[in-house]
Design a protein around this motif. Structure first.
Motif, PDB file in Angstrom:
ATOM      1  N   SER A  69      54.899  30.015  10.696  1.00 46.27           N
ATOM      2  CA  SER A  69      55.493  31.189  11.333  1.00 46.27           C
ATOM      3  C   SER A  69      54.440  32.236  11.682  1.00 46.27           C
ATOM      4  O   SER A  69      54.420  32.779  12.794  1.00 46.27           O
ATOM      5  N   ARG A  91      62.930  37.561  18.856  1.00 47.60           N
ATOM      6  CA  ARG A  91      63.291  37.407  17.443  1.00 47.60           C
ATOM      7  C   ARG A  91      62.592  38.437  16.578  1.00 47.60           C
ATOM      8  O   ARG A  91      61.412  38.718  16.773  1.00 47.60           O
ATOM      9  N   ARG A  96      62.598  34.727  13.075  1.00 45.90           N
ATOM     10  CA  ARG A  96      61.478  33.807  13.335  1.00 45.90           C
ATOM     11  C   ARG A  96      61.190  32.942  12.114  1.00 45.90           C
ATOM     12  O   ARG A  96      60.959  31.734  12.236  1.00 45.90           O
TER      13      ARG A  96
END
Length: 208
Positions: A69, A91, A96
């Motif tokens: 991420s 997001r 996310r």
């Protein structure tokens, strides 16, 4: 070297249950057996754990989901030339992280730009004032780094020549729990480039 350009954000929250989120498209694949760090990302892991130890807080382990991420976010900011906790797909950090299969409810994020090395990135997050509406320093980035509820981290660094902050973007994603059934192998690689200006921003969801 610091420039006059600087960017700061703070975000902090606590929840006892994970939130459900359904991505509009299939989420990207995540390596669940190893988290690969470049040389400065690995250096940052050592530095932040030393910093936490100095303040009586336990060490962080690398979460493969959060590593994916954070690396994606830094690359997105670098390639699309922006600085925000809301990514180019709209997001927020929690959405996310969920897309990268990190489904736990306690989380946080710091972002920064303009620092090629771990030492300067950590120093800027440590000293950033992060003023509230009254102008008082909250030191939100520091609080994320020292949050005792955070147990795992993802450390993403990306470079794009000609971007607004002269190349380097950093994201650290924090979480309160390691993914179940994950074997961690934080291997250090190496990258090189140059960059010099700065941005800093922080968000989190967790108790202090």
């Amino acid at each position: 070297m610091k420039s006059a350009c600087r960017y700061l954000i703070q975000y902090s929250v606590l929840t006892l249950t994970a939130l459900a989120w359904l991505p509009a498209a299939p989420p990207p694949a995540v390596n669940t057996t190893a988290a690969i760090l470049d040389s400065e990302e690995a250096a940052f892991l050592n530095l932040i754990n030393q910093y936490r130890a100095e303040h009586g807080v336990g060490p962080l382990e690398v979460s493969p989901a959060l590593q994916s991420s954070s690396k994606w976010m830094s690359t997105d900011m670098a390639t699309k030339n922006y600085a925000s906790h809301t990514d180019s797909l709209g997001r927020d950090p929690h959405a996310r992280m969920l897309a990268f299969h990190y489904t736990y409810g306690t989380w946080g994020e710091n972002i920064a730009g303009g620092f090629p090395d771990a030492q300067n990135a950590l120093r800027e997050w440590e000293t950033a004032c992060d003023p509230d509406e009254s102008g008082r320093c909250t030191y939100a980035h520091r609080m994320n780094m020292l949050n005792r509820h955070f147990k795992v981290i993802g450390i993403g660094r990306a470079y794009k020549a000609g971007s607004r902050y002269q190349g380097w973007y950093w994201t650290t994603d924090f979480g309160g729990e390691m993914e179940r059934g994950v074997a961690i192998s934080a291997a250090a690689g190496s990258t090189s480039a140059s960059g010099v200006s700065i941005i800093v921003s922080s968000v989190s969801k967790g108790g202090q």
